[in-house]
Design a protein around this motif. Structure first.
Motif, mmCIF file in Angstrom:
data_model
loop_
_atom_site.group_PDB
_atom_site.id
_atom_site.type_symbol
_atom_site.label_atom_id
_atom_site.label_comp_id
_atom_site.label_asym_id
_atom_site.label_seq_id
_atom_site.Cartn_x
_atom_site.Cartn_y
_atom_site.Cartn_z
ATOM 1 N N GLU A 1 0.868 -1.176 0.000
ATOM 2 C CA GLU A 1 0.000 0.000 0.000
ATOM 3 C C GLU A 1 0.911 1.235 0.000
ATOM 4 O OE1 GLU A 1 -3.812 1.449 -0.053
ATOM 5 O OE2 GLU A 1 -3.307 -0.693 -0.170
ATOM 6 N N GLY A 2 0.727 2.115 -0.981
ATOM 7 C CA GLY A 2 1.523 3.344 -1.030
ATOM 8 C C GLY A 2 0.694 4.536 -0.618
ATOM 9 N N ALA A 3 1.256 5.742 -0.784
ATOM 10 C CA ALA A 3 0.540 6.955 -0.380
ATOM 11 C C ALA A 3 -0.719 7.179 -1.225
ATOM 12 C CB ALA A 3 1.464 8.161 -0.500
ATOM 13 N N HIS A 4 -0.762 6.542 -2.413
ATOM 14 C CA HIS A 4 -1.913 6.758 -3.296
ATOM 15 C C HIS A 4 -2.557 5.444 -3.693
ATOM 16 C CE1 HIS A 4 -0.344 10.820 -3.526
ATOM 17 N NE2 HIS A 4 0.816 10.331 -3.883
ATOM 18 N N GLY A 5 -2.638 4.511 -2.717
ATOM 19 C CA GLY A 5 -3.338 3.263 -2.990
ATOM 20 C C GLY A 5 -2.414 2.071 -3.157
ATOM 21 N N PRO A 6 -3.013 0.949 -3.620
ATOM 22 C CA PRO A 6 -2.279 -0.317 -3.694
ATOM 23 C C PRO A 6 -1.104 -0.289 -4.667
ATOM 24 C CG PRO A 6 -4.593 -0.609 -4.363
ATOM 25 C CD PRO A 6 -4.407 0.825 -4.050
ATOM 26 N N ARG A 7 -0.062 -1.064 -4.347
ATOM 27 C CA ARG A 7 1.094 -1.205 -5.247
ATOM 28 C C ARG A 7 1.160 -2.635 -5.738
ATOM 29 N NH1 ARG A 7 5.920 -0.667 -2.162
ATOM 30 N NH2 ARG A 7 7.078 0.022 -3.972
ATOM 31 N N ARG A 8 1.392 -2.791 -7.050
ATOM 32 C CA ARG A 8 1.362 -4.129 -7.654
ATOM 33 C C ARG A 8 2.734 -4.746 -7.782
ATOM 34 N NH1 ARG A 8 -1.502 -1.174 -11.447
ATOM 35 N NH2 ARG A 8 -0.052 -1.505 -13.185
ATOM 36 N N HIS A 9 3.769 -3.960 -7.575
ATOM 37 C CA HIS A 9 5.136 -4.415 -7.852
ATOM 38 C C HIS A 9 6.042 -3.534 -6.988
ATOM 39 C CE1 HIS A 9 8.902 -4.771 -10.113
ATOM 40 N NE2 HIS A 9 8.394 -5.823 -10.743
ATOM 41 N N PRO A 10 7.204 -4.074 -6.579
ATOM 42 C CA PRO A 10 8.086 -3.246 -5.736
ATOM 43 C C PRO A 10 8.505 -1.935 -6.407
ATOM 44 C CG PRO A 10 8.818 -5.533 -5.736
ATOM 45 C CD PRO A 10 7.710 -5.446 -6.737
ATOM 46 N N ASN A 11 8.463 -1.883 -7.740
ATOM 47 C CA ASN A 11 8.820 -0.634 -8.433
ATOM 48 C C ASN A 11 7.604 0.192 -8.846
ATOM 49 O OD1 ASN A 11 11.533 -1.323 -8.254
ATOM 50 N ND2 ASN A 11 11.491 -2.409 -10.227
ATOM 51 N N HIS A 12 6.430 -0.205 -8.368
ATOM 52 C CA HIS A 12 5.195 0.509 -8.698
ATOM 53 C C HIS A 12 4.930 1.533 -7.597
ATOM 54 C CE1 HIS A 12 0.522 0.346 -8.848
ATOM 55 N NE2 HIS A 12 0.947 1.189 -9.778
ATOM 56 N N ILE A 13 4.590 2.751 -7.966
ATOM 57 C CA ILE A 13 4.308 3.766 -6.945
ATOM 58 C C ILE A 13 2.805 3.918 -6.729
ATOM 59 C CG2 ILE A 13 4.765 6.117 -6.148
ATOM 60 C CD1 ILE A 13 7.055 6.239 -8.224
ATOM 61 N N PHE A 14 2.075 4.122 -7.827
ATOM 62 C CA PHE A 14 0.622 4.298 -7.689
ATOM 63 C C PHE A 14 -0.042 4.094 -9.051
ATOM 64 C CE2 PHE A 14 2.243 8.420 -8.983
ATOM 65 C CZ PHE A 14 1.380 8.757 -10.022
ATOM 66 N N THR A 15 -1.331 3.870 -8.998
ATOM 67 C CA THR A 15 -2.164 3.947 -10.206
ATOM 68 C C THR A 15 -3.279 4.920 -9.886
ATOM 69 O OG1 THR A 15 -1.647 1.725 -10.950
ATOM 70 C CG2 THR A 15 -3.694 2.672 -11.756
ATOM 71 N N TRP A 16 -3.473 5.865 -10.772
ATOM 72 C CA TRP A 16 -4.503 6.881 -10.559
ATOM 73 C C TRP A 16 -5.449 6.847 -11.742
ATOM 74 C CZ3 TRP A 16 -4.975 12.369 -12.370
ATOM 75 C CH2 TRP A 16 -5.811 13.139 -11.562
ATOM 76 N N GLU A 17 -6.732 6.712 -11.459
ATOM 77 C CA GLU A 17 -7.714 6.607 -12.541
ATOM 78 C C GLU A 17 -8.781 7.678 -12.381
ATOM 79 O OE1 GLU A 17 -8.998 2.245 -13.663
ATOM 80 O OE2 GLU A 17 -8.708 2.446 -11.499
ATOM 81 N N VAL A 18 -9.192 8.268 -13.472
ATOM 82 C CA VAL A 18 -10.284 9.251 -13.458
ATOM 83 C C VAL A 18 -11.150 9.012 -14.686
ATOM 84 C CG1 VAL A 18 -10.846 11.685 -13.084
ATOM 85 C CG2 VAL A 18 -8.507 10.915 -12.731
ATOM 86 N N GLY A 19 -12.444 9.212 -14.521
ATOM 87 C CA GLY A 19 -13.340 9.149 -15.670
ATOM 88 C C GLY A 19 -14.144 7.865 -15.742
#
Ligand code: PCD
Ligand SMILES: [Cu+]
Length: 807
Positions: free
Chosen positions: A167-185
């Motif tokens: 879990e990162g500052a902006h939600g779940p992390r899928r990989h150690p090098n993943h920071i965030f995924t942000w979706e809109v719309g």
């Protein structure tokens, strides 16, 4: 009674130099005479100088650090490493994006030139000598430079400190090098629009990594006064109050014992928003050694380690009708954040305001997703006249619109006209969640097309292409059309905060008894000319000549709390606070006037610089007289003095816009691209100072030219940074820079007290697209839809070569 020399209303107005006046910049007297006062001008008794030992490699483990030889250099006082900072809990620091960053490399280095040790010495030269003598033993690890590979199953793990955090500052992390995924719309509706569309275009658009490269690099002087317990830091800070709060939180020094001062700043451009290891190390060194410590970056350190910009890899799809009406927009972004997520965005917006990527168009459905990933590159990510990723968003949509026009074989200006949000649709609710405050796009583009004789240009281009075919010229002419909508002025506290600090802004005004004044703001000029323009806002509000108003920013001991200057927020937010504080002054002045003139307050009206009795204008009191009375006359029921403060939380952001046109001539045999003409029409609502606006536009366009035509910070496969010095990082001079043509329309913001919108970032946002569209347009008849920036001679020549037109 004072004797009044009769002067006309117009003369009285002119004397104020208020809104709309091209008042000369008051700060230029000192800047042009070398009398500016910058961080490096600060010299304190006993002051030491700090310099960094930096990593030569992009990814590796630190096996050992030997400081002995360095400590033996005469004049060297200390060499700090992560181990020295660890007991203080300062070897890591929080970033503005909710991540942590190593202040000094802790067991690992993650990008070339990362800070590894901090040498403190009597002067810069001794420090530099000692830096060379610190022996660091590294075990090299495979570098990860391609963001597309960050989330591969076998990708090297960069951040071992957080590798198990799901879990990162902006939600779940899928990989150690993943920071965030942000979706809109609306994903489903957008996919449906694409499936149902008669026309679909797709393109991959990369906005390369660049750097703002301000004239003055970053730096600070930290001075701990151990007797009074007070820490003072002079630094190149675009947000001095935020620095104070963050410094207090991480050092546990009470906030009232920290004083942050931003003196003159030699250009910020977002590069000076971030918090850098140099600030922390200087402060720690000063606390430990008890003397002031200065740290000033050199050019290469600035380019290769402090806040980069962009590095956005965007895939777009547009659904449209055969007539060219857009029915849906889909976008995915792979965002390369480097080794630490140190992006300076409002907390709820990990990709900034990228969801303004529907641009100036009435797009019924849209969907955006952004994946942020780590690589072995310098951290940063929001800087360089971008207002929180708006530049990327605008570049994306403006290129996509051209791609659509090409596919339909239609004129790009026409496709824009067809899809524009119409004047009567404002306030306009965008598919990705923004409420555009005001705009009149058709009028602006029509004015621009007329001004440059667009039809004439296209006719010339046609003729020139025919001449090229006949072999009469080796040049291809390109016409770039770009239209942008910006979103600036963060921004309602309910939506926008940085590290929990709400993004309001402030102004405090004191009127002196003789009728002059001082105003202090929570923002800080870096060359924008705030001392000139904010005095103009006040002059119009309170009737005191701008020349009689001192404007002060940047000292947290005196200025009211504010969130600083970036994202073109000063005018929309602090400018609004200034007008509101001025109105409070006027309200009290009105009470005083009523008492002195022995009438009811409601019987008074304001006129330019005075309150006069309605229907009896010979009976009046000027602001100057009222100021004197405020201090020197006992007025029943009123406190003495004339001061006001306003903290302004804007109801919405402002949405400036503009229409830009660029004409290029490309020599296909050399790739040399000549800018024949550049026209920029800006609409920033009510214009405070047209001359300053023009200067802002010139500066922003020059930076747009730099980015579009040459700048790039790249990394080779071994993790070595390229573009980290001015040997190969393009900085345009007067030689490469064309004569800019500027123009304007004026559509006030309905919610801003004086109707003003920001403008500082606009020219970069609109400019980059216009240049890039022009270069692409030059090759359009040969089937090109998109080619990668920067459009330097080499790349342009390669494009020509690929398309088979080189000699
Ligand atoms: N309407 C209007 C608007 C505006 N204005 C003006 O103009 C200017 C600007 O503004 P704005 O837009 O508001 O902005 P600000 O906030 O102030 O600022 C900021 C920006 O700014 C620009 N510009 C400039 N300039 C100079 N000289 N320098 C610099 O550094 C700079 N930077 C850049 C950037 S990049 Mo970022 O940071 O990336 O985010 S953001 C930015 C100022 O003075 C003002 O006042 C006027 O007049 N009017
Ligand atoms: Cu920005």
């Amino acid at each position: 009674m004072t004797v009044q020399t009769p002067v006309s209303l117009e003369e009285r107005k002119d004397k104020l130099q208020g809104l709309g006046c091209s008042r000369k910049r008051v700060e230029d007297a000192r800047f042009t005479q070398g009398k500016g006062h910058y961080v490096d001008d600060i010299k304190l008794p006993g002051m030491l100088f700090g310099d960094f030992v930096r990593s030569p490699i992009g990814h590796g483990r630190i096996k050992s650090i030997n400081k002995e030889a360095a400590l033996a250099v005469p004049g060297v006082k200390a060499v700090l490493t992560a181990d020295d900072l660890r007991p203080l809990g300062l070897h890591w620091m929080p970033t503005l994006a909710g991540d942590v960053q190593a202040v000094l490399a802790d067991e690992k280095v993650l990008f070339q030139n990362q800070e590894v040790a901090f040498v403190v010495a009597e002067d810069r030269y001794a420090a530099a000598d000692a830096v060379e003598l610190v022996e660091v033993d590294y075990e090299e690890l495979p570098p990860l430079v391609d963001p597309h590979r960050s989330m591969d199953p076998d990708a090297p793990i960069l951040r071992e400190d957080i590798k198990d955090k799901t879990e990162g500052a902006h939600g779940p992390r899928r990989h150690p090098n993943h920071i965030f995924t942000w979706e809109v719309g609306d994903k489903a509706a957008t996919e449906q629009a694409l499936a149902a569309a008669a026309v679909v275009v797709e393109e991959q658009i990369t906005y390369q990594r660049v750097h703002p490269c301000p004239l003055e690099t970053c730096g600070c002087v930290a001075s701990m006064d151990k007797i009074n317990g007070k820490l003072t830091i002079w630094g190149t800070f675009q947000a001095p109050h935020a620095v104070r709060t963050v410094a207090s939180l991480i050092t546990n020094i009470p906030e009232h014992n920290i004083r942050i001062i931003s003196p003159d700043i030699g250009g910020g451009f977002g590069n000076k928003v971030g918090v850098y290891p140099g600030y922390i190390c200087s402060a720690v060194a000063s606390i430990v050694l008890g003397v002031p410590v200065k740290w000033i970056e050199d050019r290469m350190e600035n380019l290769s380690t402090t806040a980069f910009a962009r590095d956005y890899h965007m895939t777009g799809r547009i659904a449209a009708t055969p007539e060219g009406r857009i029915t849906g927009l889909w976008c995915h972004v792979l965002a390369d954040h480097g080794a630490f997520d140190a992006c300076a965005d409002p907390t709820k917006f990990p990709a900034g305001f990228f969801n303004i990527c529907t641009g100036s168009y009435d797009v019924p459905v849209a969907y955006v997703s952004v994946d942020g990933v780590y690589t072995n590159k310098a951290p940063g990510g929001v800087a360089y006249r971008c207002s929180f990723r708006v530049t990327e968003a605008s570049y994306f949509i403006e290129r996509m619109i051209d791609v659509l026009a090409r596919k339909l074989d239609r004129d790009p200006a026409e496709i824009r006209m067809i899809n524009f949000i119409r004047k009567e649709q404002f306030p306009y609710q965008s598919a990705l969640g923004w409420e555009y405050d005001s705009g009149d796009y058709h009028t602006a583009l029509a004015k621009a097309l007329k001004s440059v004789d667009y039809d004439g240009l296209r006719a010339r281009q046609k003729a020139s292409r025919e001449a090229f075919k006949r072999g009469e010229t080796r040049k291809l002419m390109g016409v770039g059309v770009a239209f942008f909508t910006e979103i600036v002025g963060a921004g309602p506290v309910k939506n926008c905060d940085i590290l929990g600090l709400g993004m309001f802004d402030s102004c405090e005004i004191r009127i002196h008894p003789t009728g002059s004044a001082i105003a202090r703001l929570g923002t800080i000029s870096q060359g924008q000319g705030h001392a000139t323009t904010f005095a103009q806002i006040l002059a119009s509000e309170i009737g005191i000549p701008a020349a009689d108003i001192t404007l002060e920013e940047g000292d947290t001991d005196t200025a009211p709390y504010g969130l600083g200057t970036y994202g073109s927020r000063s005018t929309p937010v602090a400018g609004a606070a200034t007008a509101m504080a001025g109105r409070k002054i006027r309200a009290k002045a009105q009470m005083i006037a009523a008492y002195l003139l022995e009438v009811h307050e409601g019987d008074l009206e304001w006129e330019v610089d005075r309150f006069q009795v309605k229907g009896n204008p010979e009976r009046f009191k000027t602001m100057k007289e009222l100021a004197f009375a405020a201090y020197n006359q006992a007025i029943p029921g009123l406190e003495p003095g004339l001061e006001a403060v306003s903290y302004y939380d804007p109801p919405n952001m402002t949405y400036p816009f503009g229409a830009y046109l660029c004409v290029v001539q490309i020599d296909v045999d050399t790739g040399v691209t000549e800018i024949e003409r550049f026209y920029a029409l800006d609409d920033c609502g009510t214009r405070i100072n047209p001359m300053i606006i023009e200067g802002q536009v010139h500066g922003g366009l020059t930076e747009a030219l730099a980015i579009a035509m040459g700048q790039e910070i790249s990394y080779d496969a071994d993790g070595n940074v390229h573009g980290g010095s001015l040997m190969d990082f393009f900085l345009p001079t007067a030689v490469e820079t064309p004569a800019w043509e500027t123009d304007w329309t004026e559509t006030p913001s309905p919610h801003h007290p004086i109707g003003a919108k920001g403008v500082g970032e606009s020219p970069n946002v609109g400019g980059v697209s216009a240049f890039s569209n022009a270069v692409n347009d030059a090759f359009a008849h040969l089937g090109l839809t998109h080619t990668q920036m920067p459009h330097d001679h080499w790349r342009v020549w390669q494009t020509a070569q690929r398309l088979g037109v080189t000699g």
